[in-house]
Design an enzyme around this catalytic site. Sequence first.
Site, PDB file in Angstrom:
ATOM      1  N   LYS A  44      33.240  36.642  37.913  1.00 51.90           N
ATOM      2  CA  LYS A  44      33.751  37.979  38.265  1.00 51.90           C
ATOM      3  C   LYS A  44      33.257  39.000  37.241  1.00 51.90           C
ATOM      4  O   LYS A  44      33.391  38.788  36.031  1.00 51.90           O
ATOM      5  CB  LYS A  44      35.276  37.973  38.281  1.00 51.90           C
ATOM      6  CG  LYS A  44      35.903  39.332  38.510  1.00 51.90           C
ATOM      7  CD  LYS A  44      37.413  39.237  38.637  1.00 51.90           C
ATOM      8  CE  LYS A  44      38.186  39.505  37.365  1.00 51.90           C
ATOM      9  NZ  LYS A  44      38.178  40.874  36.873  1.00 51.90           N
ATOM     10  N   ASP A  71      34.487  43.121  40.981  1.00 53.74           N
ATOM     11  CA  ASP A  71      35.880  43.582  40.921  1.00 53.74           C
ATOM     12  C   ASP A  71      35.907  45.037  40.477  1.00 53.74           C
ATOM     13  O   ASP A  71      36.249  45.346  39.337  1.00 53.74           O
ATOM     14  CB  ASP A  71      36.644  42.675  39.940  1.00 53.74           C
ATOM     15  CG  ASP A  71      38.094  43.070  39.769  1.00 53.74           C
ATOM     16  OD1 ASP A  71      38.645  43.769  40.639  1.00 53.74           O
ATOM     17  OD2 ASP A  71      38.692  42.662  38.746  1.00 53.74           O
ATOM     18  N   LYS A  73      37.444  47.462  42.454  1.00 59.68           N
ATOM     19  CA  LYS A  73      38.668  48.056  43.027  1.00 59.68           C
ATOM     20  C   LYS A  73      38.403  49.450  43.590  1.00 59.68           C
ATOM     21  O   LYS A  73      38.958  50.452  43.129  1.00 59.68           O
ATOM     22  CB  LYS A  73      39.794  48.103  41.977  1.00 59.68           C
ATOM     23  CG  LYS A  73      40.218  46.733  41.469  1.00 59.68           C
ATOM     24  CD  LYS A  73      41.441  46.822  40.572  1.00 59.68           C
ATOM     25  CE  LYS A  73      41.931  45.470  40.103  1.00 59.68           C
ATOM     26  NZ  LYS A  73      41.007  44.762  39.180  1.00 59.68           N
ATOM     27  N   ASP A  76      38.640  55.372  47.738  1.00 57.16           N
ATOM     28  CA  ASP A  76      37.973  56.654  48.001  1.00 57.16           C
ATOM     29  C   ASP A  76      38.064  56.926  49.499  1.00 57.16           C
ATOM     30  O   ASP A  76      38.728  56.175  50.234  1.00 57.16           O
ATOM     31  CB  ASP A  76      36.505  56.570  47.527  1.00 57.16           C
ATOM     32  CG  ASP A  76      36.002  57.915  47.003  1.00 57.16           C
ATOM     33  OD1 ASP A  76      36.219  58.929  47.695  1.00 57.16           O
ATOM     34  OD2 ASP A  76      35.413  57.944  45.907  1.00 57.16           O
ATOM     35  N   THR A 130      49.670  44.609  38.945  1.00 55.77           N
ATOM     36  CA  THR A 130      50.745  43.839  38.306  1.00 55.77           C
ATOM     37  C   THR A 130      51.276  44.558  37.062  1.00 55.77           C
ATOM     38  O   THR A 130      52.323  44.188  36.530  1.00 55.77           O
ATOM     39  CB  THR A 130      50.270  42.426  37.933  1.00 55.77           C
ATOM     40  OG1 THR A 130      49.007  42.545  37.288  1.00 55.77           O
ATOM     41  CG2 THR A 130      50.149  41.543  39.136  1.00 55.77           C
ATOM     42  N   ARG A 222      40.392  34.616  29.607  1.00 58.68           N
ATOM     43  CA  ARG A 222      40.451  34.049  28.256  1.00 58.68           C
ATOM     44  C   ARG A 222      40.636  32.531  28.166  1.00 58.68           C
ATOM     45  O   ARG A 222      40.039  31.910  27.276  1.00 58.68           O
ATOM     46  CB  ARG A 222      41.529  34.793  27.449  1.00 58.68           C
ATOM     47  CG  ARG A 222      41.083  36.215  27.115  1.00 58.68           C
ATOM     48  CD  ARG A 222      42.231  37.120  26.778  1.00 58.68           C
ATOM     49  NE  ARG A 222      43.023  37.446  27.952  1.00 58.68           N
ATOM     50  CZ  ARG A 222      44.050  38.278  27.950  1.00 58.68           C
ATOM     51  NH1 ARG A 222      44.434  38.849  26.820  1.00 58.68           N
ATOM     52  NH2 ARG A 222      44.696  38.537  29.064  1.00 58.68           N
TER      53      ARG A 222
HETATM   54  O1  C5P Z   1      42.050  36.642  30.358  1.00 62.41           O
HETATM   55  P1  C5P Z   1      42.836  36.634  31.635  1.00 62.41           P
HETATM   56  O2  C5P Z   1      42.856  35.269  32.309  1.00 62.41           O
HETATM   57  O3  C5P Z   1      44.204  37.218  31.486  1.00 62.41           O
HETATM   58  O4  C5P Z   1      41.986  37.585  32.589  1.00 62.41           O
HETATM   59  C1  C5P Z   1      42.423  37.902  33.864  1.00 62.41           C
HETATM   60  C2  C5P Z   1      41.419  38.737  34.588  1.00 62.41           C
HETATM   61  O5  C5P Z   1      42.003  39.127  35.836  1.00 62.41           O
HETATM   62  C3  C5P Z   1      41.023  40.027  33.890  1.00 62.41           C
HETATM   63  O6  C5P Z   1      39.657  40.314  34.267  1.00 62.41           O
HETATM   64  C4  C5P Z   1      41.964  41.053  34.490  1.00 62.41           C
HETATM   65  O7  C5P Z   1      41.410  42.352  34.500  1.00 62.41           O
HETATM   66  C5  C5P Z   1      42.088  40.537  35.910  1.00 62.41           C
HETATM   67  N1  C5P Z   1      43.310  40.946  36.605  1.00 62.41           N
HETATM   68  C6  C5P Z   1      44.598  40.703  36.119  1.00 62.41           C
HETATM   69  N2  C5P Z   1      45.699  41.109  36.833  1.00 62.41           N
HETATM   70  C7  C5P Z   1      45.538  41.731  37.996  1.00 62.41           C
HETATM   71  C8  C5P Z   1      44.273  41.968  38.495  1.00 62.41           C
HETATM   72  C9  C5P Z   1      43.163  41.562  37.770  1.00 62.41           C
HETATM   73  O8  C5P Z   1      44.742  40.108  35.066  1.00 62.41           O
HETATM   74  N3  C5P Z   1      46.607  42.072  38.676  1.00 62.41           N
END
Ligand code: C5P
Length: 247
Positions: A44, A71, A73, A76, A130, A222
Amino acid sequence: MNPLITDYPVSTAPTPVIVALDFANENDTLAFVRQLSPDLCQLKIGKELFTATGRSLAEKLINQGFKLFLDLKYLDIPNTVAQACKVAAEMGVWIVDMHASGGRRMMEAATEAVANYSQRPHLIGVTVLTSMEAADLREIGLNQSPEELVLSWAKLSQSSGLDGVVCSAQEARILRQHLGNDFLLVTPGIRLNTANNSDDQRRIMTPAEALTAGSSYLVMGRPITQAAHPAAVLREINAQAAQLLSA
Ligand code: C5P
């Protein structure tokens, strides 16, 4: 059934993981991706990396055989989002997302814009971020609870032709019940061990919990990018997923 869903059936996805490439530049990204392969995961690219590297890195990764979730998002007017989705389709992107709050006409225009590509991207709706709570929603004039809005925007996404939504794994079970088995549920907020490693995520689930709740794909940043052996972590998750799916 949407014929495109059969390209990547939920139950036989070779790997459910979409690795979030939350890096600031191309060199760091490519150094990390060298440890992975397309049979281990999807990838992603989000706003930071895309703003830094644009179409060229996205195409490099697609040319390496990775399925890519762009991603960005989109939100528009219908024509602008439809044209952006067409460009994504021409690049060979696998998933592209847009805010469901852009409304039916925006999502229908996007659906129509990519309908004739033989390998069109899956179009995914973003419901309530979220990061937003009931008070944040009230401040922008939305008086429903986050849960009610997620469900109603997910239903709107589906009836506007989209293939799925991004949602929290905590919402997966209820969305599955209302939206059926063919709708893609792409869920971030996944941690290998929910007891002691949440970073800044608040409502988290393990891969097995999220898949059991009905997630189609797990967005993981992460826990993979900072692992000592990312490929080994992915192999372990894939083995767990295969076990769950065969049970
Ligand atoms: O490091 P981590 O597993 O928390 O990364 C989650 C990924 O998912 C990040 O790229 C974050 O921007 C994305 N994301 C999120 N919550 C959302 C939508 C996307 O954590 N509601």
